[in-house]
Design a protein around this motif. Sequence first.
Motif, PDB file in Angstrom:
ATOM      1  N   ALA A 232       3.183  48.426  19.643  1.00 27.31           N
ATOM      2  CA  ALA A 232       3.105  49.847  19.308  1.00 27.31           C
ATOM      3  C   ALA A 232       1.869  50.166  18.472  1.00 27.31           C
ATOM      4  CB  ALA A 232       4.368  50.270  18.559  1.00 27.31           C
ATOM      5  N   VAL A 233       1.519  49.281  17.550  1.00 24.02           N
ATOM      6  CA  VAL A 233       0.400  49.546  16.638  1.00 24.02           C
ATOM      7  C   VAL A 233      -0.945  49.170  17.264  1.00 24.02           C
ATOM      8  CG1 VAL A 233      -0.615  48.964  14.404  1.00 24.02           C
ATOM      9  CG2 VAL A 233       1.859  49.312  14.602  1.00 24.02           C
ATOM     10  N   LEU A 234      -1.014  47.996  17.917  1.00 17.98           N
ATOM     11  CA  LEU A 234      -2.292  47.557  18.492  1.00 17.98           C
ATOM     12  C   LEU A 234      -2.757  48.463  19.623  1.00 17.98           C
ATOM     13  CD1 LEU A 234      -1.820  43.677  18.547  1.00 17.98           C
ATOM     14  CD2 LEU A 234      -3.242  45.019  16.987  1.00 17.98           C
ATOM     15  N   SER A 235      -1.797  49.068  20.348  1.00 16.66           N
ATOM     16  CA  SER A 235      -2.171  49.953  21.453  1.00 16.66           C
ATOM     17  C   SER A 235      -2.808  51.259  20.963  1.00 16.66           C
ATOM     18  CB  SER A 235      -0.958  50.264  22.328  1.00 16.66           C
ATOM     19  OG  SER A 235       0.066  50.908  21.584  1.00 16.66           O
TER      20      SER A 235
ATOM     21  N   ARG B 288      -7.408  48.614  30.716  1.00 18.24           N
ATOM     22  CA  ARG B 288      -7.723  49.590  31.747  1.00 18.24           C
ATOM     23  C   ARG B 288      -6.740  49.503  32.920  1.00 18.24           C
ATOM     24  NH1 ARG B 288     -13.760  50.956  33.995  1.00 18.24           N
ATOM     25  NH2 ARG B 288     -13.162  52.464  35.608  1.00 18.24           N
ATOM     26  N   GLY B 289      -6.163  50.648  33.274  1.00 23.95           N
ATOM     27  CA  GLY B 289      -5.257  50.730  34.403  1.00 23.95           C
ATOM     28  C   GLY B 289      -3.801  50.479  34.079  1.00 23.95           C
ATOM     29  N   SER B 290      -3.482  50.068  32.855  1.00 22.82           N
ATOM     30  CA  SER B 290      -2.090  49.785  32.504  1.00 22.82           C
ATOM     31  C   SER B 290      -1.416  51.030  31.927  1.00 22.82           C
ATOM     32  CB  SER B 290      -2.014  48.660  31.467  1.00 22.82           C
ATOM     33  OG  SER B 290      -0.677  48.491  31.010  1.00 22.82           O
ATOM     34  N   PRO B 291      -0.176  51.346  32.371  1.00 23.15           N
ATOM     35  CA  PRO B 291       0.543  52.470  31.790  1.00 23.15           C
ATOM     36  C   PRO B 291       0.996  52.202  30.360  1.00 23.15           C
ATOM     37  CG  PRO B 291       1.958  51.311  33.320  1.00 23.15           C
ATOM     38  CD  PRO B 291       0.598  50.718  33.454  1.00 23.15           C
ATOM     39  N   GLU B 292       0.868  50.949  29.930  1.00 23.39           N
ATOM     40  CA  GLU B 292       1.201  50.608  28.549  1.00 23.39           C
ATOM     41  C   GLU B 292       0.013  50.826  27.614  1.00 23.39           C
ATOM     42  OE1 GLU B 292       4.353  49.895  27.821  1.00 23.39           O
ATOM     43  OE2 GLU B 292       4.680  50.206  29.955  1.00 23.39           O
ATOM     44  N   SER B 293      -1.100  51.275  28.180  1.00 25.59           N
ATOM     45  CA  SER B 293      -2.307  51.519  27.400  1.00 25.59           C
ATOM     46  C   SER B 293      -2.791  52.944  27.624  1.00 25.59           C
ATOM     47  CB  SER B 293      -3.407  50.540  27.824  1.00 25.59           C
ATOM     48  OG  SER B 293      -4.672  50.914  27.305  1.00 25.59           O
ATOM     49  N   LYS B 294      -3.505  53.469  26.645  1.00 24.30           N
ATOM     50  CA  LYS B 294      -4.161  54.755  26.832  1.00 24.30           C
ATOM     51  C   LYS B 294      -5.387  54.568  27.728  1.00 24.30           C
ATOM     52  CE  LYS B 294      -4.659  55.330  22.382  1.00 24.30           C
ATOM     53  NZ  LYS B 294      -4.953  55.878  21.033  1.00 24.30           N
ATOM     54  N   PRO B 295      -5.886  55.652  28.334  1.00 19.80           N
ATOM     55  CA  PRO B 295      -7.158  55.540  29.045  1.00 19.80           C
ATOM     56  C   PRO B 295      -8.236  54.963  28.122  1.00 19.80           C
ATOM     57  CG  PRO B 295      -6.132  57.661  29.499  1.00 19.80           C
ATOM     58  CD  PRO B 295      -5.311  57.009  28.429  1.00 19.80           C
TER      59      PRO B 295
ATOM     60  N   LEU C  44       8.400  41.410  15.750  1.00 23.50           N
ATOM     61  CA  LEU C  44       6.958  41.329  15.525  1.00 23.50           C
ATOM     62  C   LEU C  44       6.194  41.719  16.781  1.00 23.50           C
ATOM     63  CD1 LEU C  44       4.476  40.504  13.849  1.00 23.50           C
ATOM     64  CD2 LEU C  44       4.808  38.163  14.701  1.00 23.50           C
ATOM     65  N   ALA C  45       6.650  41.218  17.937  1.00 28.68           N
ATOM     66  CA  ALA C  45       5.944  41.475  19.191  1.00 28.68           C
ATOM     67  C   ALA C  45       5.963  42.954  19.554  1.00 28.68           C
ATOM     68  CB  ALA C  45       6.557  40.650  20.315  1.00 28.68           C
ATOM     69  N   VAL C  46       7.131  43.592  19.467  1.00 25.09           N
ATOM     70  CA  VAL C  46       7.222  44.989  19.881  1.00 25.09           C
ATOM     71  C   VAL C  46       6.523  45.904  18.873  1.00 25.09           C
ATOM     72  CG1 VAL C  46       9.438  45.573  18.788  1.00 25.09           C
ATOM     73  CG2 VAL C  46       8.797  46.660  20.938  1.00 25.09           C
ATOM     74  N   GLY C  47       6.602  45.561  17.598  1.00 25.50           N
ATOM     75  CA  GLY C  47       5.884  46.344  16.592  1.00 25.50           C
ATOM     76  C   GLY C  47       4.381  46.225  16.748  1.00 25.50           C
TER      77      GLY C  47
ATOM     78  N   SER D   7      -0.289  55.993  19.445  1.00 23.67           N
ATOM     79  CA  SER D   7       0.234  54.952  20.331  1.00 23.67           C
ATOM     80  C   SER D   7       0.744  55.543  21.646  1.00 23.67           C
ATOM     81  CB  SER D   7       1.384  54.197  19.640  1.00 23.67           C
ATOM     82  OG  SER D   7       1.961  53.261  20.529  1.00 23.67           O
ATOM     83  N   PRO D   8       0.431  54.916  22.796  1.00 22.10           N
ATOM     84  CA  PRO D   8       0.996  55.391  24.065  1.00 22.10           C
ATOM     85  C   PRO D   8       2.483  55.083  24.175  1.00 22.10           C
ATOM     86  CG  PRO D   8      -0.248  53.373  24.414  1.00 22.10           C
ATOM     87  CD  PRO D   8      -0.493  53.785  23.002  1.00 22.10           C
ATOM     88  N   GLU D   9       2.986  54.244  23.256  1.00 20.80           N
ATOM     89  CA  GLU D   9       4.407  53.904  23.232  1.00 20.80           C
ATOM     90  C   GLU D   9       5.224  54.953  22.478  1.00 20.80           C
ATOM     91  OE1 GLU D   9       5.554  51.077  24.796  1.00 20.80           O
ATOM     92  OE2 GLU D   9       3.498  50.864  25.478  1.00 20.80           O
TER      93      GLU D   9
END
Length: 230
Positions: free
Chosen positions: A202-205, A211-218, A196-199, A92-94
């Motif tokens: 963390a898992v879905l990411s 693409r382009g979001s710092p909340e996502s991996k490349p 539920l949302a924050v968990g 996870s990127p989180e």
Amino acid sequence: MHTERSVRRAVRQNALGLFFGGVFLAALVGQSFAGWAVFDDTQAAQGLDPIGWVEYVTSSSFAADVAENWQSEYLQFLLYIWATVWFVQRGSPESKEQDQTGLESDEDQEVGTHAGPRSPRWAAVGGVRQVVFSHSLLLVMGGVFLASWAAQSAAGVVSYDEQQLLDLEAPVTWAQYVGSADFWNRTLQNWQSEFLAVGSMAVLSVFLRERGSPESKPVGAPHDDTGAEG
């Protein structure tokens, strides 16, 4: 012309905060009008006079609804900030890497003698100031959570007692209300959705990308690549 460029630069540099500040105010105003309509419908059903918008937004009913949502949001981030210090989620990127759990070294955190020339002043000093600054985000989030929770409970008991009197039932004290099923039903239905949302984030990411979001991996990063940002 120089002033205009400065304003444009300031807006561009603070666009994320300005965007969410704007949508927050829009949603709050929208909530106030929708809540006012519902409140007046309830008043009419009970044979009572409707109230004005200003009277509604200064009422305990509106204050309780707003504070109820605020406290759950800040609790979410309070727990998330703390949990990401000590727990990891592989891929996870989180999450931090597994070998970085805990408070990390002074060198990693750039504090004390490891602080740079552009580091915040309290990061370079020792003692209580450094400790406070090292946990300032958690302290502020916790403070806002407690303040909004207190506001929710205080406004909530007033709103609850108003309804009790309309139903010809005895009002309750603040302590009785905080221990009531009504209070915890309203509170926990918000908490569970935030957790539920924050968990899920963390898992879905781990497996999904934006693409382009710092909340996502490349987009092309392996699923098990932990802590990478797009």
